[in-house]
Scaffold this active site. Sequence first.
Site, PDB file in Angstrom:
ATOM      1  N   ARG A 214       0.766  -1.090  -0.029  1.00 56.02           N
ATOM      2  CA  ARG A 214       0.065  -0.148  -0.036  1.00 56.02           C
ATOM      3  C   ARG A 214       0.878   1.159  -0.019  1.00 56.02           C
ATOM      4  NH1 ARG A 214      -5.030   1.704  -1.037  1.00 56.02           N
ATOM      5  NH2 ARG A 214      -6.163   2.933   0.724  1.00 56.02           N
TER       6      ARG A 214
ATOM      7  N   THR B   5      -8.755   1.031  -9.730  1.00 55.39           N
ATOM      8  CA  THR B   5      -8.207  -0.227  -9.215  1.00 55.39           C
ATOM      9  C   THR B   5      -8.341  -1.461 -10.144  1.00 55.39           C
ATOM     10  OG1 THR B   5      -8.966   0.670  -7.069  1.00 55.39           O
ATOM     11  CG2 THR B   5      -8.471  -1.650  -7.254  1.00 55.39           C
TER      12      THR B   5
ATOM     13  N   THR C  70      -3.902  -0.556  -7.468  1.00 53.14           N
ATOM     14  CA  THR C  70      -4.592   0.617  -7.549  1.00 53.14           C
ATOM     15  C   THR C  70      -3.764   1.872  -7.767  1.00 53.14           C
ATOM     16  OG1 THR C  70      -6.506   1.747  -6.981  1.00 53.14           O
ATOM     17  CG2 THR C  70      -5.173   1.169  -5.171  1.00 53.14           C
TER      18      THR C  70
ATOM     19  N   ASN D 180      -5.958   4.527  -7.011  1.00 52.46           N
ATOM     20  CA  ASN D 180      -7.211   5.087  -6.560  1.00 52.46           C
ATOM     21  C   ASN D 180      -8.242   5.463  -7.674  1.00 52.46           C
ATOM     22  OD1 ASN D 180      -8.882   5.654  -4.274  1.00 52.46           O
ATOM     23  ND2 ASN D 180      -8.483   7.752  -4.263  1.00 52.46           N
TER      24      ASN D 180
ATOM     25  N   ASP E 145      -7.817   8.291   0.400  1.00 50.35           N
ATOM     26  CA  ASP E 145      -8.601   7.182   1.148  1.00 50.35           C
ATOM     27  C   ASP E 145      -8.394   7.340   2.798  1.00 50.35           C
ATOM     28  OD1 ASP E 145      -9.611   5.705  -0.752  1.00 50.35           O
ATOM     29  OD2 ASP E 145      -8.106   4.220  -0.836  1.00 50.35           O
TER      30      ASP E 145
ATOM     31  N   SER F 103      -7.960   0.695   3.260  1.00 47.46           N
ATOM     32  CA  SER F 103      -8.269   0.481   2.073  1.00 47.46           C
ATOM     33  C   SER F 103      -9.465  -0.464   1.991  1.00 47.46           C
ATOM     34  CB  SER F 103      -7.092  -0.237   1.197  1.00 47.46           C
ATOM     35  OG  SER F 103      -7.611  -0.929   0.046  1.00 47.46           O
TER      36      SER F 103
ATOM     37  N   GLY G 104     -13.282  -1.158  -7.475  1.00 47.58           N
ATOM     38  CA  GLY G 104     -14.637  -0.640  -6.743  1.00 47.58           C
ATOM     39  C   GLY G 104     -14.809   0.097  -5.732  1.00 47.58           C
TER      40      GLY G 104
HETATM   41  N1  GLY Z   1      -8.459   3.312  -3.278  1.00 53.85           N
HETATM   42  C1  GLY Z   1      -9.506   2.281  -3.159  1.00 53.85           C
HETATM   43  C2  GLY Z   1      -9.188   1.382  -1.886  1.00 53.85           C
HETATM   44  O1  GLY Z   1      -8.061   0.953  -1.545  1.00 53.85           O
HETATM   45  O2  GLY Z   1      -9.899   0.807  -1.279  1.00 53.85           O
END
Ligand code: GLY
Length: 583
Positions: free
Chosen positions: A117, A395, A413, A415, A437, A466, A487
């Site tokens: 992440r 994503t 992703t 985002n 996020d 996330s 999503g």
């Molecule tokens: N950016 C969407 C997630 O990480 O949930």
Amino acid sequence: MTPFTFLRCTLVATLVWIATSCGSVQAQEQRRGVYVSPTSDTIHPAVAKHGMVVAQERIAAKVGADVLARGGNAVDAAVATGFAMAVTYPRAGNIGGGGFMVIHSADRHEDITIDYRETAPAATTRDMFLGADGKPDIAKSRDSALGIGIPGTVAGLALALEKYGSGKFTLSDLLQPAIALARDGFVLTDDGADTLPDWHRRLARWPATKKIFSRDDGTSLRDGDKLVQTDLATTLTAIAAQGPRGFYQGPVAERLVDGINSAGGIFTLDDLKTYQPVIRAPVRGSYRGYDIVSMPLPSSGGIVLMETLNILEGFPMPELRQGTAPSLHVMIEAMKRAYADRARYLGDPAFVNAPIAILIAKDYGAKQRASIDLDRATPWTDALSAVPPREGSNTTHYSVVDAAGNAVSNTYTLNFSYGVGLVAEGTGVLLNNELDDFTAAPGASNAYGLVGFEANLPGPGKRPLSSMSPTIVLKDGRPVLVTGSPGGSRIISTVLQVIVDVLDYRMDVASAVAAPRLHHQWLPDEVRIERGFSDATLAALRAMGHRIVEPMGQTSANSIAVTPDGLLGAPDPRTRGAEASGY
Ligand code: GLY
């Protein structure tokens, strides 16, 4: 053996695929984000005997399948696919973003996850995304370089390969297809061609980005145009030569910092140099005798998924029948409760002591279940006011299974689609806006309308919470289903519905992936739906007090089922270009 693609296993299904690819009404509807529910006799899984990759973009799926056919394991293939999608699917495939990988290692009898992440730069402050009036300023987190997190993908994929690869391929080997695709270009088609023109204005705010994604006349590249990414090829070549150091240190890192800070960012070279992916134990649970292995914090995915499954386990789902109002009602109520806990308790585990064991315990699920009225929707809006979600689609998820029974479930992703839209000059790297996020202020919501509190406020070195939920379902220690989705907030409910459709309703994986989905995330207190539910069902849900809202927003659960008949691949039909490639 040369890998080849098993697109559909019957003539009918092949014709459907051709129609979809040729711009049929269904494809056009998908482009507008409206999903036309396929019928069960037009949806069939792809079949492969030995190994398979199901991904959102066909060239990258084939890159991974080729690695499998050359003796690579699922992790080798996942790494090659991940880098290839950074080139061929710039909407969400990336090296400028981050993600999560769940690995089932058959050889080691081990399930692990890799958290790559994005992380907030050291200069991040708690009130960074507030305006002068002290209120959340969404332009800062979504549309400016302040929203960029330190990218994790390069380090994450390299770590996965080092620890869990077969040893037959170097990082450089697996990068070569991506380098060639970036250098030589490829023809823009499918979902990339469907989305780029819509996002082009946002991308064109930055000259370095505009240059890459525009025709000579400055308008967007379109279906059939060639996308060449020379700088990206150079960056990937540096990674091939030096490993992650080629990205996190040296000339590429310097260009990233320059490009990000010229656009108003707060990056330092040290932020990049010190970035570390983390190997984490998965969230584990069980559902009707199957083991569920999913992503732990800083993704809320595994925890929310397990809480909802634990609530549902006490209901006779097969008797309630798939798609009926009673079964959908309990599903909605389970989601509502688990998403409420998400908002209250979850954040980066390095900063927050979340009550994970309690949330995923069977007795907590039973307590939550007992609070569900089987005839009425439980109102949850009293606690907080909510901001409606801005629908976005971003994503990407891919699933991989190899001949030895290793499996990879990977969701990564930028985002938003195409991230923040900034390419740092000279790198070809499209950057994320993942820091949106975070929760800008207690009680505020992110782009998906997800409300959060203290646990998910911005902070230096912190990873934003996330929803990405790469998941592997096991029976007796062997994978039976590999799934996940893009999503935003809708990821977790999508994965939930695929699992319930396969395990409770015994749907084949392709039908489960294609079935219409719905979503409730506690706040806003509404049920988002796709098209395909019957009017009678929706009327029954409304009569119970559910507020039904269309559309749900885009998800795409590219999944693989491992069955006695072979590997069954389910590229999600909602988006053009998803592909099951196997051998
Ligand atoms: N950016 C969407 C997630 O990480 O949930």
